[in-house]
Design an enzyme around this catalytic site. Structure first.
Site, mmCIF file in Angstrom:
data_model
loop_
_atom_site.group_PDB
_atom_site.id
_atom_site.type_symbol
_atom_site.label_atom_id
_atom_site.label_comp_id
_atom_site.label_asym_id
_atom_site.label_seq_id
_atom_site.Cartn_x
_atom_site.Cartn_y
_atom_site.Cartn_z
ATOM 1 N NE ARG A 88 -17.969 -6.532 -22.553
ATOM 2 C CZ ARG A 88 -17.748 -7.830 -22.589
ATOM 3 N NH1 ARG A 88 -16.562 -8.323 -22.292
ATOM 4 N NH2 ARG A 88 -18.716 -8.656 -22.914
ATOM 5 C CD GLN A 133 -3.995 -5.326 -6.208
ATOM 6 O OE1 GLN A 133 -3.832 -4.137 -6.158
ATOM 7 N NE2 GLN A 133 -5.105 -5.901 -5.763
ATOM 8 N NE ARG A 134 -0.956 -9.350 0.895
ATOM 9 C CZ ARG A 134 -2.023 -9.459 1.701
ATOM 10 N NH1 ARG A 134 -2.848 -8.459 1.841
ATOM 11 N NH2 ARG A 134 -2.233 -10.564 2.361
ATOM 12 N NE ARG A 187 -6.646 -2.084 5.616
ATOM 13 C CZ ARG A 187 -6.806 -3.344 6.002
ATOM 14 N NH1 ARG A 187 -7.995 -3.810 6.237
ATOM 15 N NH2 ARG A 187 -5.781 -4.133 6.143
ATOM 16 C CG ASP A 217 -1.988 -1.062 1.163
ATOM 17 O OD1 ASP A 217 -2.111 -1.699 0.106
ATOM 18 O OD2 ASP A 217 -2.671 -1.276 2.172
ATOM 19 N NE ARG A 227 -18.916 -8.598 -18.988
ATOM 20 C CZ ARG A 227 -20.079 -8.310 -19.571
ATOM 21 N NH1 ARG A 227 -20.753 -7.245 -19.182
ATOM 22 N NH2 ARG A 227 -20.558 -9.077 -20.520
HETATM 23 O O1 F6P Z 1 -1.549 -5.416 3.581
HETATM 24 C C1 F6P Z 1 -2.401 -4.449 3.154
HETATM 25 C C2 F6P Z 1 -3.513 -5.050 2.356
HETATM 26 O O2 F6P Z 1 -2.975 -5.631 1.211
HETATM 27 C C3 F6P Z 1 -4.593 -4.025 2.028
HETATM 28 O O3 F6P Z 1 -4.359 -3.299 0.873
HETATM 29 C C4 F6P Z 1 -5.823 -4.893 1.962
HETATM 30 O O4 F6P Z 1 -6.960 -4.146 2.316
HETATM 31 C C5 F6P Z 1 -5.547 -5.946 2.971
HETATM 32 O O5 F6P Z 1 -4.167 -6.055 3.090
HETATM 33 C C6 F6P Z 1 -6.145 -7.303 2.671
HETATM 34 O O6 F6P Z 1 -5.996 -8.089 3.797
HETATM 35 P P1 F6P Z 1 -6.054 -9.673 3.836
HETATM 36 O O7 F6P Z 1 -4.743 -10.190 3.362
HETATM 37 O O8 F6P Z 1 -6.271 -9.966 5.281
HETATM 38 O O9 F6P Z 1 -7.161 -10.136 2.951
#
Ligand code: F6P
Length: 348
Positions: free
Chosen positions: A167, A280-281, A176, A132, A272
């Protein structure tokens, strides 16, 4: 390597994972061994401190993790300061596990705990992580660059399918409270409308941008929206459920789908939504995040060596330096006016 140990450094990774955590762990261990410290890897964030769950780490055992996403230590959203008895357990376990110094790698919640512990004279150092990028006190957290790459690639892909089908595509991304992922990847991907938590907009304003494009002959539009974006006049965030985690956060999600329905209804253009969510993580960190994580890890151990405890490592321009945890975590780092102005220039 020095013959006698200067003490044991515990390292933990807390909160949402992100690419680059393993680069930090590897760097901490490598630098610590060079300086004559032992390293204990605490499992699953603060939960491992409450359960005294840890394993010794060596340069050899961590030598091949640089390129791997996630964290070999595991993580959790455990808040060890929520209950007084947990705090006592944590402080007692630091002693029983033989941890002299602690490196806490995390975002606002994990580092918030580290800041509290520093006030209790725990010898702790913080390392800022989060996709984030909302940690105040550093120019950038590691993990962010990788997330931006992932989102930008997704926007590129959505662009070709949106174009073929004429679209509107709404892409929901993480963020967040802070819209950094939206604004940077939206600019990189040439999105036509970027919606962030810092700036609410009306549905009319959003639809005007899209209708304006179509009136000029363009037959598709890309809207990037942070999960924490709120339509003007709506006082509640769009959430998955109402439950709060140990740090009081609700799980967001659903704004993309809601916007898609409203946009389609108001503009008449087929719309859509795509939620990029935890992709993303995930996966391998970019070169930038691998190197930033490595620099942070080395600096964290150097701070311990210098006796600069209660600090968080940080990036200022191109320099790795540090800032007292009490100064770093006073508020979240939100998208500022300059970025909002830039996004305005490329709107539509
Ligand atoms: O770590 C931050 C984050 O990736 C936020 O952007 C997101 O709202 C949240 O974690 C999602 O959390 P979880 O992994 O618990 O679903």
């Amino acid at each position: 390597m020095a013959n006698r140990s200067k003490g044991t450094i515990g390292i933990l990774t807390g909160g949402g994972d992100c690419p680059g955590l393993n680069a930090v762990i590897r760097a901490v261990v490598r630098r610590a061994e060079q300086l004559g410290y032992k390293v204990l890897g605490v499992k699953d964030g603060w939960k491992g401190m409450l359960k005294a769950d840890a394993e010794p780490l060596t340069a050899d055992s961590t030598s091949e993790i640089l390129t791997r996403g996630g964290t070999i230590l595991g993580t959790s959203r455990t808040n060890p300061l929520k209950k007084e008895e947990d705090k006592k357990t944590l402080l007692a376990n630091l002693g029983s596990m033989g941890i002299d110094f602690l490196i806490a790698v995390g975002g606002e919640d994990t580092l918030g705990v580290a800041r509290q512990l520093a006030k209790e004279n725990v010898k702790v150092v913080g390392v800022p992580k989060t996709i984030d990028n909302d940690v105040e006190g550093t120019d950038q957290t590691f993990g962010f660059d990788t997330a931006v790459m992932i989102v930008t690639e997704a926007i590129d892909r959505l662009q070709t399918t949106a174009e073929s089908h004429h679209r509107v595509m709404v892409v929901e991304v993480m963020g967040r409270h802070a819209g950094w992922i939206s604004i940077v990847s939206g600019l990189a991907g040439g999105a036509h409308c970027i919606l962030i938590p810092e700036e609410s907009k009306t549905l009319d304003e959003i639809c005007q941008v899209i209708k304006g494009r179509h009136a000029r002959g363009h037959r598709y539009s890309i809207v990037v929206a942070s999960e924490g974006f709120q339509l003007k006049g709506q006082d509640a965030l769009v959430t998955k459920d109402k439950e709060l985690d140990a740090f009081g956060h609700v799980l967001l999600g659903g704004i993309g789908e809601r916007l898609a329905k409203l946009i389609e209804k108001q503009t008449g253009f087929e719309t859509r939504s795509t939620v990029l969510g935890h992709t993303q993580r995930g996966g391998s960190p970019t070169a930038f995040d691998r190197v930033l994580g490595t620099r942070y890890g080395v600096k964290a151990v150097d701070l311990i060596e210098e006796g600069k405890l209660g600090h968080m490592v940080c990036l200022r321009g191109n320099q790795i330096t540090s800032i007292p945890l009490v100064e770093a975590m006073t508020k979240l780092k939100l998208v500022d006016e300059e970025w909002i102005r830039l996004a305005e220039i490329f709107k539509g």
